[in-house]
Design a protein around this motif. Structure first.
Motif, PDB file in Angstrom:
ATOM      1  N   UNK A  14       0.872  -1.178   0.000  1.00 52.94           N
ATOM      2  CA  UNK A  14       0.000   0.000   0.000  1.00 52.94           C
ATOM      3  C   UNK A  14       0.906   1.225   0.000  1.00 52.94           C
ATOM      4  N   UNK A  15       0.865   1.982  -1.092  1.00 50.18           N
ATOM      5  CA  UNK A  15       1.748   3.131  -1.268  1.00 50.18           C
ATOM      6  C   UNK A  15       0.978   4.440  -1.258  1.00 50.18           C
ATOM      7  N   UNK A  16       1.608   5.471  -0.722  1.00 49.90           N
ATOM      8  CA  UNK A  16       1.140   6.847  -0.911  1.00 49.90           C
ATOM      9  C   UNK A  16       2.313   7.664  -1.412  1.00 49.90           C
ATOM     10  N   UNK A  17       2.063   8.486  -2.413  1.00 53.60           N
ATOM     11  CA  UNK A  17       3.099   9.349  -2.977  1.00 53.60           C
ATOM     12  C   UNK A  17       2.508  10.715  -3.301  1.00 53.60           C
ATOM     13  N   UNK A  18       3.352  11.730  -3.227  1.00 55.07           N
ATOM     14  CA  UNK A  18       2.992  13.072  -3.680  1.00 55.07           C
ATOM     15  C   UNK A  18       4.016  13.461  -4.742  1.00 55.07           C
ATOM     16  N   UNK A  19       3.531  13.745  -5.939  1.00 55.83           N
ATOM     17  CA  UNK A  19       4.394  14.035  -7.081  1.00 55.83           C
ATOM     18  C   UNK A  19       4.201  15.484  -7.517  1.00 55.83           C
ATOM     19  N   UNK A  20       5.294  16.168  -7.765  1.00 59.88           N
ATOM     20  CA  UNK A  20       5.250  17.540  -8.250  1.00 59.88           C
ATOM     21  C   UNK A  20       5.793  17.641  -9.663  1.00 59.88           C
ATOM     22  N   UNK A  21       5.772  18.837 -10.217  1.00 60.12           N
ATOM     23  CA  UNK A  21       6.390  19.095 -11.519  1.00 60.12           C
ATOM     24  C   UNK A  21       7.543  20.059 -11.308  1.00 60.12           C
ATOM     25  N   UNK A  22       8.739  19.611 -11.660  1.00 56.22           N
ATOM     26  CA  UNK A  22       9.980  20.376 -11.539  1.00 56.22           C
ATOM     27  C   UNK A  22      10.396  20.603 -10.088  1.00 56.22           C
ATOM     28  N   UNK A  23       9.467  21.018  -9.219  1.00 54.74           N
ATOM     29  CA  UNK A  23       9.787  21.195  -7.800  1.00 54.74           C
ATOM     30  C   UNK A  23       8.688  20.566  -6.955  1.00 54.74           C
ATOM     31  N   UNK A  24       9.028  20.278  -5.707  1.00 56.22           N
ATOM     32  CA  UNK A  24       8.052  19.774  -4.747  1.00 56.22           C
ATOM     33  C   UNK A  24       8.442  20.323  -3.382  1.00 56.22           C
ATOM     34  N   UNK A  25       7.523  21.037  -2.748  1.00 58.18           N
ATOM     35  CA  UNK A  25       7.811  21.704  -1.480  1.00 58.18           C
ATOM     36  C   UNK A  25       8.226  20.710  -0.393  1.00 58.18           C
ATOM     37  N   UNK A  26       9.140  21.155   0.483  1.00 58.49           N
ATOM     38  CA  UNK A  26       9.645  20.297   1.546  1.00 58.49           C
ATOM     39  C   UNK A  26       8.557  19.860   2.520  1.00 58.49           C
TER      40      UNK A  26
END
Length: 439
Positions: free
Chosen positions: A125-137
């Motif tokens: 069971x995975x959770x991920x947060x993906x951004x474009x070019x940058x992803x806030x800390x």
């Protein structure tokens, strides 16, 4: 004919399957509470994509028909859910909203040696947060809190999320003069499995580390703490670099941010390295208190290049729960059990076969109101029908008596008049629940 079980491919009995299902239901509902959308990806990926993560070629199951095109061998069953996610993001980037928050619960296949908690076919069971070019800390603070919330709702031993930062380890190794940082990280990742003496020997043999470099690397790995004081302990070792300082600032921010929102949720453990080289920031591992021998039940981290289409880069942060590993431990050790082995809350008794249609109508009336009901498979004496229910943990038996419709709680023996159009069981009896060994 005697059939031998196939090692590494778990199959649960009905009551055990309910344990697994309730765990998955809890994870799913919690992920959605935190704003994650569910997806499912295909079971196979091109072999060259599966091998991008490094030393996994021996773990991939190839897909090949007994007769057919040789090109079938270029496909393999996915061994995790991160590689499929990378491909999914690239294929659908124009249709997704970023940051893209997804959860995914599927089977994966890995050709490793089966052992306690390790299987060849298992559920993640995975959770991920993906951004474009940058992803806030701040997403690196968000992810472990999601997992603490989800796992904290289960009747299992407490889960501790331990965290480190790849920038800390990499920056420190570079500062003390180690040349092959990637191999050092892979070796350091084996500390929990083989111990400091073996790791020291491996650092000298594989990396060419001096005795002083080995001492410093092990000293860094020995730092552990629940607050930002761990940063001071690292600095006391006497080395610094720009990358190291950046990692220490992020580690302090993680500890302060997470523990401010959920006190005691995250601790720093600098022996966590995560051997896969695509991790670039915070890395996580989680263990069950009292069951550390099982290894990590939840792990992951920050990666700055999940995927790239040549124009855009998609950074992300993710965590993965080894659901089958968790289920196997709580079942095999009797830590958690289901209150019954079937979903049924009410068994409708059958007086005689001529009255079976009446019993079926009663069950249908209960089901229409969301009450799981079944009809007795035979019209034997009521005592036998009650024992049929009792063996399965079904709490209520419904009777059509001369005095009218009645329902009996077979645990207490209380029997009352009831109408299938209005009666309902106690809320805790409606569906099977999970209870811990102490209940």
């Amino acid at each position: 004919m005697k059939i031998a079980p196939l090692s590494g491919f778990p199959e649960w009995l009905p009551a055990e399957r309910i344990v697994e299902q309730r765990i998955l239901d809890t994870l799913r509902s919690t992920f959605e509470l935190h704003g994650f959308a569910g997806i499912e990806t295909r079971a196979v990926e091109p072999l060259d994509q599966l091998l991008r993560k490094g030393e996994t070629s021996k773990e991939v199951y190839l897909l090949r028909r007994l007769q057919g095109d040789e090109r079938d061998s270029e496909l393999g069953l996915h061994f995790d859910l991160t590689v499929p996610l990378a491909r999914y993001v690239l294929e659908n980037a124009g249709k997704l909203e970023f940051p893209f928050k997804r959860y995914q619960m599927q089977k994966v296949w890995r050709g490793e040696r089966p052992q306690d908690g390790r299987y060849r076919e298992f559920v993640q069971a995975d959770v991920d947060i993906i951004g474009t070019d940058t992803l806030a800390f701040h997403h690196e603070i968000e992810l472990p809190l999601v997992m603490v919330d989800a796992l904290g709702k289960l009747p299992i031993p407490r889960v501790i999320v331990r965290a480190s930062n790849r920038k800390v380890a990499q920056g420190f190794y570079e500062a003390i003069g180690i040349q092959d940082v990637d191999e050092t990280l892979r070796v350091a990742d084996k500390l929990d499995k083989v111990g400091p003496q073996v790791v020291a020997e491996m650092l000298q043999e594989r990396v060419g580390a001096t005795e002083e470099q080995v001492r410093l690397a092990l000293a860094l790995a020995d730092i552990y703490g629940a607050d930002a004081s761990v940063v001071d302990h690292v600095r006391e070792l006497g080395y610094t670099s720009e990358l190291l300082e950046q990692g220490l600032e992020e580690l302090a921010a993680l500890l302060e941010g997470a523990n401010d929102l959920l006190p005691g949720s995250v601790v720093a453990d600098l022996k966590i390295a995560r051997g896969l080289d695509y991790y670039t920031g915070t890395v996580y591992e989680s263990t069950l208190v009292g069951h550390e021998d099982l290894g990590s039940v939840c792990s992951g981290g920050r990666y700055d290049s999940l995927a790239s289409d040549g124009k855009r880069v998609y950074p992300g942060v993710g965590l993965s729960i080894g659901v089958s590993r968790l289920v196997s431990r709580v079942i095999n050790r009797g830590l958690v059990k289901a209150t019954r082995s079937v979903p049924t809350a009410v068994l409708v008794a059958v007086n005689n076969e001529e009255e079976r249609r009446h019993a079926e109508r009663t069950a249908m009336a209960l089901r229409r109101r969301g009450i799981p009901a079944d009809v007795s498979p035979n019209s034997s004496k009521f005592g036998k029908q009650i024992r049929f229910a009792d063996r399965r943990g079904i709490p209520y038996v419904w009777f059509n008596t001369e005095e009218g419709e009645q329902v009996k709680d077979i645990r207490s023996g209380e029997q009352i008049a009831a109408d299938p159009a209005t009666w309902k069981p106690a809320e805790e009896d409606l569906y099977p629940r999970l209870v811990s060994e102490s209940e």
